[in-house]
Design an enzyme around this catalytic site. Structure first.
Site, PDB file in Angstrom:
ATOM      1  N   HIS A  55      41.903  34.141  35.962  1.00 17.47           N
ATOM      2  CA  HIS A  55      42.703  35.099  36.734  1.00 17.47           C
ATOM      3  C   HIS A  55      43.655  34.388  37.700  1.00 17.47           C
ATOM      4  CE1 HIS A  55      40.007  38.015  35.052  1.00 17.47           C
ATOM      5  NE2 HIS A  55      38.958  37.529  35.693  1.00 17.47           N
ATOM      6  N   HIS A 217      39.801  41.700  31.903  1.00 14.80           N
ATOM      7  CA  HIS A 217      39.084  40.926  30.880  1.00 14.80           C
ATOM      8  C   HIS A 217      39.321  41.549  29.506  1.00 14.80           C
ATOM      9  CE1 HIS A 217      36.808  40.892  34.699  1.00 14.80           C
ATOM     10  NE2 HIS A 217      36.851  39.596  34.501  1.00 14.80           N
TER      11      HIS A 217
END
Lengths: 327, 327
Positions: A55, A217
């Site tokens: 991320h 995700h």
């Protein structure tokens, strides 16, 4: 899979080394750990965050004076372990306690909670704020309730400013819960991310297809349809977010967050449409931020976050200077 | 083509509006133009840059106190016109003259030169520094000599600092030429960019193929081969750049620049390898920067830039604080 990397299993380790070697004036690695901590120690409540890697720049890019005290880097899309989080708590503690900012995923909640127990055995006071800003869906693949996504960075920023200005642990906890309640995010994906150790995209979208509400995700969203112009994407997300507020905000902050594979040009076109719609809706926008803050590897897409700033003074915290790699 | 946009022909206009509406505290649009200028006016030599769009955050993201006075946004991959550049010169001039930082492409050279002539008719003193840091190839698609690429941002930073500290136009010109001579860049592409108005990638690479030396408009590089591990990519670029210096630098700055479609994770893995190789080569690294600074739309890939800092004091300028959107 085309990625610039060496062994997929070493990607987090090598990235972590890359970060600390590139910005040694700001951060360092806590020895024998997956924790990146700020160099400068201040007498304040420690503020930590973390989660799976993939991320970037979250969360290591937000470590530094005025934001996080430390970040824990789990494997790609995998919660860090309790002992790693415990290490971060110890690194962040200056005797005033530590606040953990946790994204709402089952694994993270469990592991941060266990780390809190470990730290309390060391007599470190620990509180947590759970961020669940993604209003796209309830109870997603890895989540009970709503997912925590890009709005987390605004929590770092506001709490980081309060912490350096001397807020106590209980004050930070209270402020954090208030802030989280005002933040809403939805993403849109054009192309799925590829996890290095998996080697193929997490899901498939047709060449002319997009998906609203995809998680960071690659968790499923709420609707697929043909690729829309930016104006239509903006309308979908702005409308959905505004209507999720019990009372329409008079004043908001806007974060447009790139997912990793979407260039700034497209993000700026999109925020232009978002700002136009908010103006039409007579919502005043007093804070804006555009860029890749909470990505999903090489996913193409972006997310829109609004934070309700009506009757708050959080703009000051959102715009204050910090010393981090990526804010 | 999957892009977040409306009409392809409106993408620059809408991006420009997005930029100025998002960061009105830093920059504004010069009326009826494609010029973004900083808000704060100081008595100093004006510093401008620009070129085709599609390289965001370059150049608008580097407008602000301590860097550029103004940036001109051409159409995608297309030089801005002389009258637009002339507008930027007038906006940047505070009576001390204006320095133009120009990337070495035939169209840019021609148009900036014409703008200089126009400005001199207004009695504005204008000098230019031409950046040609891309050592991959000579005489590329749009270039006589070497191309100007990511190293341009280091020129903005060093000259921007000198300008605010009171350097005269002739001093800036001299410094700029010195700085340019020490900067060398090579890129590597994993996947080509797609120009919005064209709708398909500028070139094709096989699923397991990369190309060394590709330019920021997709100009051909110098070799294609199978995808290599990051360590091998780093070795190729570091070796080629170091051997291009007449005398091996004792001390360098390193810029790893993402091309728009490559996430930070991969960029940090890559710089970790680069820094390892420079350590082996006994080259000291006293400045590092990682991120998307000079992109090529959604191209996947990155570039490596070295700047020879041996016996200079440019580190101070490179690390000084600025007020811009993207540095």
């Amino acid at each position: 899979m085309k990625k610039i990397m060496n062994e997929p299993g070493m990607i987090v380790e090598e990235m972590l080394e890359g970060i600390v070697k590139s910005y040694p004036e700001l951060v360092h690695r806590v020895e024998d750990s997956r924790v990146i901590a700020k160099n400068q120690e201040q007498k304040q409540v420690g503020l930590i965050s973390g989660g799976g890697s993939g991320h970037e720049p979250a969360h290591a890019g937000f470590v530094g004076e005025g934001m996080l005290s430390a970040a824990i880097l789990g494997d790609v899309f995998t919660s860090p372990t309790p002992d790693q989080i415990h290490t971060a708590i110890k690194a962040a503690d200056q005797g005033e306690g530590v606040l953990m900012v946790v994204k709402n995923y089952t694994g993270d909640i469990l592991n941060f909670d266990m780390a809190k127990d470990l730290a309390e055995m060391d007599d470190i006071a620990v509180e947590q704020v759970v961020v669940d800003d993604d209003i796209a869906v309830e109870n997603s693949t890895y989540t009970a309730g709503k997912r925590g996504v890009a709005g987390t960075i605004l929590v770092h920023k506001i709490l980081g400013d309060a912490a350096r200005n001397g807020a106590s642990l209980s004050e930070l906890k209270e402020l954090g819960d208030q802030v989280v309640a005002t933040i809403k995010t939805i993403g849109v994906a054009l192309k799925a991310a590829t996890v290095p150790e998996v080697g193929k995209p997490g899901f498939e979208l047709a060449e002319d297809e997009i998906e609203y509400g995809v998680g960071i995700h690659g968790e499923p969203g709420y609707r697929r349809e043909k690729l829309q112009p930016s104006k239509e994407l903006a309308k979908e997300l702005v409308t959905k977010i505004l209507s999720d507020y019990t009372e329409k905000p008079k004043e908001v902050g806007v974060l447009v967050n790139g997912m990793g594979g979407t260039p700034l040009m497209e993000q700026f076109v999109f925020i232009n449409d978002v700002l136009g719609l908010l103006e039409e809706a007579e919502v005043s926008v007093t804070f804006k931020k555009v860029g890749d803050l909470m990505t999903s590897l090489d996913m193409q897409g972006l997310s829109l976050t609004l934070i309700d700033l009506t009757a708050t003074n959080w703009q000051t915290a959102l715009t204050s200077d910090v010393q981090t790699i990526s804010w």
